[in-house]
Write a protein that holds these residues in place. Structure first.
Motif, PDB file in Angstrom:
ATOM      1  N   ARG A 515       0.849  -1.182   0.000  1.00  0.00           N
ATOM      2  CA  ARG A 515       0.000   0.000   0.000  1.00  0.00           C
ATOM      3  C   ARG A 515       0.894   1.244   0.000  1.00  0.00           C
ATOM      4  O   ARG A 515       1.969   1.257   0.616  1.00  0.00           O
ATOM      5  CB  ARG A 515      -0.917   0.026   1.233  1.00  0.00           C
ATOM      6  CG  ARG A 515      -2.020  -1.022   1.206  1.00  0.00           C
ATOM      7  CD  ARG A 515      -3.018  -0.770   0.100  1.00  0.00           C
ATOM      8  NE  ARG A 515      -4.119  -1.723   0.089  1.00  0.00           N
ATOM      9  CZ  ARG A 515      -4.147  -2.822  -0.661  1.00  0.00           C
ATOM     10  NH1 ARG A 515      -3.098  -3.117  -1.434  1.00  0.00           N
ATOM     11  NH2 ARG A 515      -5.192  -3.627  -0.638  1.00  0.00           N
ATOM     12  N   PRO A 652      -7.753  -1.627   3.024  1.00  0.00           N
ATOM     13  CA  PRO A 652      -8.189  -0.437   2.277  1.00  0.00           C
ATOM     14  C   PRO A 652      -7.097   0.181   1.409  1.00  0.00           C
ATOM     15  O   PRO A 652      -5.902   0.112   1.729  1.00  0.00           O
ATOM     16  CB  PRO A 652      -8.611   0.534   3.390  1.00  0.00           C
ATOM     17  CG  PRO A 652      -8.960  -0.333   4.553  1.00  0.00           C
ATOM     18  CD  PRO A 652      -8.024  -1.502   4.472  1.00  0.00           C
ATOM     19  N   GLN A 654      -5.966   3.842   0.012  1.00  0.00           N
ATOM     20  CA  GLN A 654      -6.196   5.223   0.460  1.00  0.00           C
ATOM     21  C   GLN A 654      -6.876   6.054  -0.633  1.00  0.00           C
ATOM     22  O   GLN A 654      -6.327   6.258  -1.721  1.00  0.00           O
ATOM     23  CB  GLN A 654      -4.877   5.886   0.864  1.00  0.00           C
ATOM     24  CG  GLN A 654      -5.087   7.213   1.589  1.00  0.00           C
ATOM     25  CD  GLN A 654      -3.775   7.856   1.988  1.00  0.00           C
ATOM     26  OE1 GLN A 654      -2.933   8.149   1.151  1.00  0.00           O
ATOM     27  NE2 GLN A 654      -3.611   8.095   3.289  1.00  0.00           N
ATOM     28  N   THR A 655      -8.075   6.541  -0.341  1.00  0.00           N
ATOM     29  CA  THR A 655      -8.835   7.293  -1.341  1.00  0.00           C
ATOM     30  C   THR A 655      -8.353   8.734  -1.482  1.00  0.00           C
ATOM     31  O   THR A 655      -8.624   9.374  -2.502  1.00  0.00           O
ATOM     32  CB  THR A 655     -10.334   7.282  -0.982  1.00  0.00           C
ATOM     33  OG1 THR A 655     -10.507   7.795   0.346  1.00  0.00           O
ATOM     34  CG2 THR A 655     -10.887   5.871  -1.044  1.00  0.00           C
ATOM     35  N   ASN A 672     -15.572   0.977  -4.431  1.00  0.00           N
ATOM     36  CA  ASN A 672     -16.557   0.924  -3.335  1.00  0.00           C
ATOM     37  C   ASN A 672     -16.920  -0.514  -2.967  1.00  0.00           C
ATOM     38  O   ASN A 672     -17.080  -0.840  -1.784  1.00  0.00           O
ATOM     39  CB  ASN A 672     -17.810   1.703  -3.719  1.00  0.00           C
ATOM     40  CG  ASN A 672     -17.573   3.207  -3.710  1.00  0.00           C
ATOM     41  OD1 ASN A 672     -16.688   3.704  -3.008  1.00  0.00           O
ATOM     42  ND2 ASN A 672     -18.361   3.940  -4.497  1.00  0.00           N
ATOM     43  N   TYR A 674     -14.964  -3.126  -3.346  1.00  0.00           N
ATOM     44  CA  TYR A 674     -13.802  -3.707  -2.656  1.00  0.00           C
ATOM     45  C   TYR A 674     -13.784  -3.285  -1.192  1.00  0.00           C
ATOM     46  O   TYR A 674     -13.607  -4.111  -0.289  1.00  0.00           O
ATOM     47  CB  TYR A 674     -12.503  -3.296  -3.352  1.00  0.00           C
ATOM     48  CG  TYR A 674     -11.260  -3.800  -2.644  1.00  0.00           C
ATOM     49  CD1 TYR A 674     -11.028  -5.163  -2.497  1.00  0.00           C
ATOM     50  CD2 TYR A 674     -10.329  -2.910  -2.112  1.00  0.00           C
ATOM     51  CE1 TYR A 674      -9.898  -5.635  -1.843  1.00  0.00           C
ATOM     52  CE2 TYR A 674      -9.200  -3.371  -1.447  1.00  0.00           C
ATOM     53  CZ  TYR A 674      -8.983  -4.735  -1.321  1.00  0.00           C
ATOM     54  OH  TYR A 674      -7.871  -5.195  -0.657  1.00  0.00           O
ATOM     55  N   HIS A 675     -13.983  -2.009  -0.944  1.00  0.00           N
ATOM     56  CA  HIS A 675     -13.962  -1.528   0.434  1.00  0.00           C
ATOM     57  C   HIS A 675     -15.129  -2.089   1.252  1.00  0.00           C
ATOM     58  O   HIS A 675     -14.995  -2.329   2.463  1.00  0.00           O
ATOM     59  CB  HIS A 675     -13.951  -0.001   0.451  1.00  0.00           C
ATOM     60  CG  HIS A 675     -12.604   0.560   0.155  1.00  0.00           C
ATOM     61  ND1 HIS A 675     -12.407   1.850  -0.306  1.00  0.00           N
ATOM     62  CD2 HIS A 675     -11.360   0.016   0.255  1.00  0.00           C
ATOM     63  CE1 HIS A 675     -11.109   2.059  -0.473  1.00  0.00           C
ATOM     64  NE2 HIS A 675     -10.469   0.957  -0.144  1.00  0.00           N
ATOM     65  N   SER A 676     -16.246  -2.331   0.595  1.00  0.00           N
ATOM     66  CA  SER A 676     -17.366  -2.976   1.281  1.00  0.00           C
ATOM     67  C   SER A 676     -16.985  -4.393   1.719  1.00  0.00           C
ATOM     68  O   SER A 676     -17.294  -4.828   2.841  1.00  0.00           O
ATOM     69  CB  SER A 676     -18.591  -3.016   0.363  1.00  0.00           C
ATOM     70  OG  SER A 676     -19.651  -3.726   0.959  1.00  0.00           O
ATOM     71  N   VAL A 678     -13.895  -5.428   2.288  1.00  0.00           N
ATOM     72  CA  VAL A 678     -12.896  -5.299   3.347  1.00  0.00           C
ATOM     73  C   VAL A 678     -13.588  -5.145   4.705  1.00  0.00           C
ATOM     74  O   VAL A 678     -13.242  -5.826   5.683  1.00  0.00           O
ATOM     75  CB  VAL A 678     -11.954  -4.106   3.071  1.00  0.00           C
ATOM     76  CG1 VAL A 678     -11.067  -3.842   4.288  1.00  0.00           C
ATOM     77  CG2 VAL A 678     -11.103  -4.358   1.837  1.00  0.00           C
ATOM     78  N   TRP A 679     -14.560  -4.251   4.764  1.00  0.00           N
ATOM     79  CA  TRP A 679     -15.266  -4.022   6.022  1.00  0.00           C
ATOM     80  C   TRP A 679     -16.011  -5.288   6.474  1.00  0.00           C
ATOM     81  O   TRP A 679     -15.939  -5.695   7.634  1.00  0.00           O
ATOM     82  CB  TRP A 679     -16.246  -2.862   5.871  1.00  0.00           C
ATOM     83  CG  TRP A 679     -17.110  -2.677   7.090  1.00  0.00           C
ATOM     84  CD1 TRP A 679     -18.419  -3.038   7.237  1.00  0.00           C
ATOM     85  CD2 TRP A 679     -16.705  -2.150   8.348  1.00  0.00           C
ATOM     86  NE1 TRP A 679     -18.861  -2.746   8.493  1.00  0.00           N
ATOM     87  CE2 TRP A 679     -17.830  -2.191   9.211  1.00  0.00           C
ATOM     88  CE3 TRP A 679     -15.515  -1.634   8.833  1.00  0.00           C
ATOM     89  CZ2 TRP A 679     -17.790  -1.743  10.526  1.00  0.00           C
ATOM     90  CZ3 TRP A 679     -15.469  -1.179  10.146  1.00  0.00           C
ATOM     91  CH2 TRP A 679     -16.588  -1.233  10.986  1.00  0.00           C
ATOM     92  N   ASN A 697     -11.827   4.253   6.483  1.00  0.00           N
ATOM     93  CA  ASN A 697     -11.100   4.041   5.226  1.00  0.00           C
ATOM     94  C   ASN A 697     -11.795   3.082   4.273  1.00  0.00           C
ATOM     95  O   ASN A 697     -11.225   2.725   3.238  1.00  0.00           O
ATOM     96  CB  ASN A 697      -9.687   3.546   5.525  1.00  0.00           C
ATOM     97  CG  ASN A 697      -8.777   4.653   6.011  1.00  0.00           C
ATOM     98  OD1 ASN A 697      -8.162   5.357   5.215  1.00  0.00           O
ATOM     99  ND2 ASN A 697      -8.702   4.831   7.325  1.00  0.00           N
ATOM    100  N   THR A 698     -13.021   2.677   4.622  1.00  0.00           N
ATOM    101  CA  THR A 698     -13.780   1.823   3.701  1.00  0.00           C
ATOM    102  C   THR A 698     -15.111   2.458   3.313  1.00  0.00           C
ATOM    103  O   THR A 698     -15.947   1.800   2.682  1.00  0.00           O
ATOM    104  CB  THR A 698     -14.044   0.432   4.329  1.00  0.00           C
ATOM    105  OG1 THR A 698     -14.701   0.598   5.592  1.00  0.00           O
ATOM    106  CG2 THR A 698     -12.748  -0.331   4.514  1.00  0.00           C
TER     107      THR A 698
END
Length: 704
Positions: A515, A652, A654-655, A672, A674-676, A678-679, A697-698
């Motif tokens: 990352r 995450p 970084q956006t 979005n 992907y971050h969903s 992750v959470w 961060n998600t």
């Protein structure tokens, strides 16, 4: 099937001393592609002047003047020490029993390993350059080191004025043999340690130096770098071997051996020599501690139709492992006796399977010589041409490599579970680091890497890191395989990009993730570069393609967004990863190097890691691990099965670094989604500030 003598006919080499079948090769040698010979890029051999011109791969697209390291690093503190080592090495050249004009020192050990035990790091010892890929060549009056684009900046820093840095792959840079043909008088003698070169590499090397009538000299009984560093060399590793639990391995060793023996029978072979350490570990469901970051042990394995022999330092074999091997029908032999057994196989008329891309030249040439002796005896007895029963060799890639690369259900489950625990450790780490940076804490790159290790070590099943953590702030992030050192590393700067490439070995899996973040306000240039790298990452992640497509076909997916604005990066896009094994695994890859025709298969694991680097400024890389799966497409043209990827990494991205105006609606949806995931997958594994960080961060980003 050809005889061993025919296969090895190109290896009729001069030997400085007679071959000793039982030679204890007390210290053997690093990089995954087993390429001690670097190739030039379609250019004829040329004479270099001190200020040769090379093409710069940075953003400007302009040319730069590349100078020998003697002009770049004149004040290296280790210069005197390196000079003394080179002087001692050259003195050995003149010994009557050696009598050579040049000596080639590759990175590898006797097993073509990427990561190697410290006692086998000969190229690093003699040159001072510690990168994992490179080849050193020393003549009576010059010393040169070749490495690839990942290590140019590192090599500039580490080489003393005694060395010339050769930037392999750049325009106008000769490869090792072109350079030797240029600097040596015709008819020179070039020495090598045959244990440290694959049989294929020696064939290529011998053919290339023969153009100038040079002779390749096998130094079987002595490694010259070992002689120089006798007293300073660390002892060989001797940590115990352990059994890899069946719940992680998925398949019994008896089944694996049965499948291998079926392959041998199908190809008319009666035995196979296995020298790649991860192949031995995988086949026998064993793990070791001999090599940093890789859970393998130094060993050879010979599998015959009705027996198997493991050649290893027996002091590493615990009672548990000894009983386990006995039940599996595997005999133990001393590591140093491998060549004696190779001779014995020929004497018994074995039809030997040899993967000459990995088996070292000492083994292959010993077998060829023993076969020739057998044929001589047979010929004298029969007084005719009846060669029935004579030993032969099958020249073919190891069947274990592909079998190991295609993970079974238990291996994939272990990889997913270990990645989720790893993600939890990373969430805790990033939460801690962000908080510390916001408090204006002064943290070095090494301190940050050490703290990450603490978080990982607290996770269940943690064994080790899977490689040296790349913790690079600002310009150090542009050094693709940068290693921070306590006495020279930088402080993590809030106003600069920070690249962190790291991984771990767990009992059930191996992780590798990169990352890139900014703790302050990134520049527009940095945001554009990061976004284009992200677009390449998304394009590869979403790729769908026919089964049996080789990885190089997909490489352009990851580069296309960068190419549109004239940018690129100097490394491959994806490498295979072992299941609780080596972090770099073949035979599959995704790379601009189109020589690897290995197709991607369901169950393979591959990294997705495009990047961009501006020398002396910043580096960007985004890396996830993926596994190959079947994709249910509405059509199947030509009856083909189509495959794609499923993610293993859930951390995450970084956006703040993303220029959303460059992303399409589909790319924003990917981010979005992907971050969903992750959470959903990681939030239950963390609490407190780490959970808050993960939530922050998600959160979905809005389309501009």
């Amino acid at each position: 099937m050809k005889s061993a003598a025919a296969i090895m006919s190109g290896l009729s080499l001069s030997t400085s001393t007679p071959c000793s079948a039982s030679r204890p090769h007390s210290c053997l040698r690093l990089f995954s592609l087993s390429l001690p010979i670097y190739r030039s890029i379609n250019t004829p051999p040329i004479h270099l002047n001190p200020n040769f011109i090379v093409r710069n791969s940075s953003s400007s697209g302009s040319s730069i003047t590349a100078k020998p390291s003697s002009e770049m690093r004149k004040n290296r503190s280790n210069g005197l020490e390196q000079d003394q080592k080179l002087t001692a090495l050259r003195q050995l050249f003149r010994k009557p029993e050696i009598n050579i004009d040049a000596y080639i020192i590759p990175s590898q050990d006797a097993h073509q390993s990427e990561f190697i035990a410290e006692c086998y790091m000969r190229r690093a010892y003699i040159s001072g350059f510690t990168g994992s890929a490179g080849t050193a060549v020393v003549t009576s009056n010059q010393a040169a080191l070749w490495t690839d684009g990942r290590y140019f900046l590192q090599a500039e820093k580490q080489l003393s004025s005694s060395w010339i840095l050769m930037r392999a792959g750049n325009w106008g840079v000769p490869n090792t043999t072109e350079w030797l043909n240029d600097v040596l008088v015709p008819g020179g003698r070039i020495g090598i340690d045959p244990f440290l070169f694959s049989s294929d590499a020696v064939n290529e090397l011998k053919e290339a130096v023969a153009k100038n009538n040079h002779e390749l000299v096998y130094l079987y009984d002595v490694n010259l770098v070992d002689e120089v560093g006798k007293e300073a060399r660390p002892k060989p590793p001797n940590k115990p071997i352990r059994v890899h639990d069946l719940k992680y391995a998925g398949v019994e060793v008896s089944t694996k051996l049965s499948n291998l023996r079926a392959e041998l029978t199908d190809h008319g072979s009666s035995a196979i020599v296995i020298s790649m350490l991860d192949e031995i570990a995988w086949l026998l469901n064993l793990r070791g501690n001999d090599v940093p970051h890789s859970p393998v042990m130094y060993a050879y394995l010979i599998v015959e139709i009705d027996s198997a022999k493991l050649f290893v330092d027996i002091s590493k074999v615990t009672h548990e492992v000894m009983d386990y091997l006995k039940k599996a029908g595997i005999e133990l032999r001393s590591y140093e006796t491998i060549l004696s057994e190779i001779e014995s196989l020929a004497a018994r008329g074995a039809h030997l399977w040899l993967d000459t891309s990995s088996v070292n030249a000492a083994i292959s040439s010993t077998y060829a010589t023993a076969c020739d002796k057998y044929l001589e005896r047979l010929s004298s007895k029969s007084k005719g041409n009846n060669l029935y029963g004579a030993p032969t060799a099958l020249y073919k890639s190891s069947p274990i490599s592909l079998a190991k690369a295609i993970k079974n259900h238990a291996e994939l489950e272990g990889m997913l579970n270990s990645h989720l625990r790893d993600a939890a450790a990373l969430a805790e780490f990033w939460s801690w680091l962000e908080e510390e940076i916001n408090k204006d804490a002064c943290l070095t790159e090494v301190e940050v890497a050490d703290k990450l290790l603490e978080f990982r070590a607290s996770q269940a099943g943690f064994v080790d890191t899977s490689f040296d953590t790349i913790s690079g702030s600002g310009a150090n992030g542009a050094i693709i395989h940068y290693k921070a050192e306590p006495d020279s590393c930088s402080v993590v700067d809030k106003q600069k990009l920070f690249l962190l490439d790291s991984g771990a070995q767990y009992l059930d899996g191996t992780t590798d993730i990169t990352r890139t973040v900014h703790f302050g306000e990134p520049s527009e240039r940095q945001k554009e570069c990061f976004t284009r790298v992200l677009q390449g990452h998304i394009a590869l992640d979403q790729a769908v393609f026919p089964e049996n497509t080789p990885g190089f076909v997909l490489d352009a997916f990851a580069r296309a967004s960068l190419w549109k604005v004239g940018l690129d990066y100097r490394h491959g896009t994806g490498h295979g990863v072992g299941a609780a094994l080596n972090v770099h695994e073949g035979p599959q890859s995704i790379s601009f190097r189109f020589g690897n025709m290995t197709p991607l298969h369901k169950g393979m694991i591959i990294s997705n890691e495009p990047g961009y680097y501006e020398d002396h400024s910043f580096g960007i890389r985004i890396e996830n691990l993926l596994f190959v799966k079947e994709v249910n497409t509405p059509n199947r043209f030509g009856g083909n099965t189509y495959i794609g990827f499923e993610k293993l990494t859930f951390v995450p991205i970084q956006t703040k670094l993303i220029d959303l105006t460059l992303l399409s609606a589909a790319e924003i949806d990917w981010l979005n989604d992907y971050h969903s995931q992750v959470w959903e997958k990681v939030s239950s594994l963390v609490d407190g500030s780490a959970r808050d960080w993960l939530w922050n961060n998600t959160r979905p980003v809005a389309k501009p």
